[in-house]
Design an enzyme around this catalytic site. Sequence first.
Site, mmCIF file in Angstrom:
data_model
loop_
_atom_site.group_PDB
_atom_site.id
_atom_site.type_symbol
_atom_site.label_atom_id
_atom_site.label_comp_id
_atom_site.label_asym_id
_atom_site.label_seq_id
_atom_site.Cartn_x
_atom_site.Cartn_y
_atom_site.Cartn_z
ATOM 1 N N TYR A 89 30.684 55.334 39.169
ATOM 2 C CA TYR A 89 30.027 54.183 39.805
ATOM 3 C C TYR A 89 28.729 54.646 40.444
ATOM 4 O O TYR A 89 28.703 55.255 41.499
ATOM 5 C CB TYR A 89 30.932 53.515 40.853
ATOM 6 C CG TYR A 89 32.218 52.936 40.312
ATOM 7 C CD1 TYR A 89 32.394 52.685 38.951
ATOM 8 C CD2 TYR A 89 33.275 52.620 41.165
ATOM 9 C CE1 TYR A 89 33.583 52.167 38.468
ATOM 10 C CE2 TYR A 89 34.465 52.086 40.691
ATOM 11 C CZ TYR A 89 34.614 51.881 39.344
ATOM 12 O OH TYR A 89 35.797 51.360 38.870
ATOM 13 N N HIS A 113 40.086 57.839 34.488
ATOM 14 C CA HIS A 113 39.472 56.507 34.344
ATOM 15 C C HIS A 113 39.761 55.875 32.977
ATOM 16 O O HIS A 113 40.023 54.684 32.884
ATOM 17 C CB HIS A 113 37.957 56.643 34.557
ATOM 18 C CG HIS A 113 37.308 55.426 35.133
ATOM 19 N ND1 HIS A 113 36.213 55.498 35.950
ATOM 20 C CD2 HIS A 113 37.579 54.104 35.006
ATOM 21 C CE1 HIS A 113 35.851 54.275 36.314
ATOM 22 N NE2 HIS A 113 36.662 53.417 35.750
ATOM 23 N N PRO A 152 40.753 41.642 39.894
ATOM 24 C CA PRO A 152 41.844 40.675 40.110
ATOM 25 C C PRO A 152 41.346 39.239 40.253
ATOM 26 O O PRO A 152 42.138 38.305 40.165
ATOM 27 C CB PRO A 152 42.481 41.155 41.421
ATOM 28 C CG PRO A 152 41.370 41.841 42.147
ATOM 29 C CD PRO A 152 40.560 42.521 41.072
ATOM 30 N N ARG A 179 36.532 39.213 37.651
ATOM 31 C CA ARG A 179 35.126 39.588 37.919
ATOM 32 C C ARG A 179 34.401 38.466 38.660
ATOM 33 O O ARG A 179 33.208 38.245 38.483
ATOM 34 C CB ARG A 179 34.390 39.985 36.634
ATOM 35 C CG ARG A 179 35.018 41.208 35.951
ATOM 36 C CD ARG A 179 34.186 41.725 34.804
ATOM 37 N NE ARG A 179 34.884 42.765 34.066
ATOM 38 C CZ ARG A 179 34.762 44.076 34.289
ATOM 39 N NH1 ARG A 179 33.950 44.509 35.211
ATOM 40 N NH2 ARG A 179 35.437 44.961 33.560
ATOM 41 N N GLY A 180 35.137 37.729 39.459
ATOM 42 C CA GLY A 180 34.543 36.675 40.292
ATOM 43 C C GLY A 180 34.744 35.286 39.716
ATOM 44 O O GLY A 180 34.642 34.290 40.429
#
Length: 330
Positions: free
Chosen positions: A55, A127, A207, A210-211
């Site tokens: 990230y 990951h 969750p 992604r919005g």
Amino acid sequence: MKTRTLGQGLEVSAIGLGCMGMSFAYGGAPEAESIKTLHHALELGVTFWDTAEVYGPFENEELLGKALKGRRDQVQVATKFGFRISDQGVGRERIAGVDSRPEHIREAVEGSLKRLGIETIDLLYQHRVDPAVPIEDTVGAMAELVNAGKVRFLGLSEASATTLRRAHAVHPITALQSEYSLWYREAEKEVLPTCAEFGIGFVPYSPLGRGFLTGKLKVEELDEKDMRRGLPRFQDEALKQNMRLVDALNQQAEQRGCTAAQLALAWLLAQKPWIAPIPGARKIHHLADNAGAAGIELDSDTQQAISQALPADAIVGERYDEKNQRMTNL
Ligand SMILES: NC(=O)c1ccc[n+]([C@@H]2O[C@H](COP(=O)([O-])OP(=O)(O)OC[C@H]3O[C@@H](n4cnc5c(N)ncnc54)[C@H](OP(=O)(O)O)[C@@H]3O)[C@@H](O)[C@H]2O)c1
């Protein structure tokens, strides 16, 4: 804030904080604002923080390192290794494939510890599964880091049920982190039953879709660099059709006097007692809204009503492009 226990007794806040968006994938946020959000999270008891080497790359761990100063003991720090990171390009362009060779894992973890400014990572995930390295070798190297006191607990991300079993046979796995929400329920088929069988916790990422599931996301207002602009589910036609499902979620939320985001998170919490979602929030009011989900309990009738209002097979469009989808469920 309630807590939840993942595998091998790792206690985390029931609602965690996904920190990715502060430095990566969605256009980032000013550092001072992110640090305020992170510190406010602690006031709300949101202590399960999720980051990764990739990230930024690296910037998100550095950001958390700053926010953790003097507060390390209050946080369960989860980070991830598993990508080869090139010097060329910026942001996601620097991802140059997967790499879970033991020597690379050791090097990545040293870097993460340094950037985070901590002596031990609470939860270390691979990951993405590296098809070129047997999972036994990867988990073997991760287990050595546990023995060396550099890591407390181990996890995988987007691994298949078969890989999870093989990994767990080498060293107990504490959590699997994979996408799971009302708009992506693949985990229910094999992965969640495998977690149940072995006492492995589950950490749903994205969750809130992604919005999208919040009903408040405006794709046209997203940052130019926001990866969602390129995802199949966020393209015009898919969006239009999927919006009907969010309307249904909004209606359910209104009836219960909460927000759609809270309902989407409460639904996840209701699935299993060993599930701890990590919603991403750059904005403090989003963080606070999400933290409120921990106090919402859904009975089975309500859960069913929500499932029926958003049938998993009614979602239009893939969650990832083909290249990224191929890296999952290995
Ligand atoms: N293991 C993996 O491969 C993987 C992949 C993706 C993500 N993750 C992890 O999972 C975390 C969460 O996933 P995500 O960020 O992709 O998606 P998400 O949590 O489903 O959604 C985040 C988005 O929703 C918005 N939002 C959050 N709470 C809201 C609320 N209450 N009301 C309205 N909008 C709200 C956020 O806005 P603002 O940011 O503007 O507040 C952001 O745009 C990441 O931060 C990362 O740590 C892991």
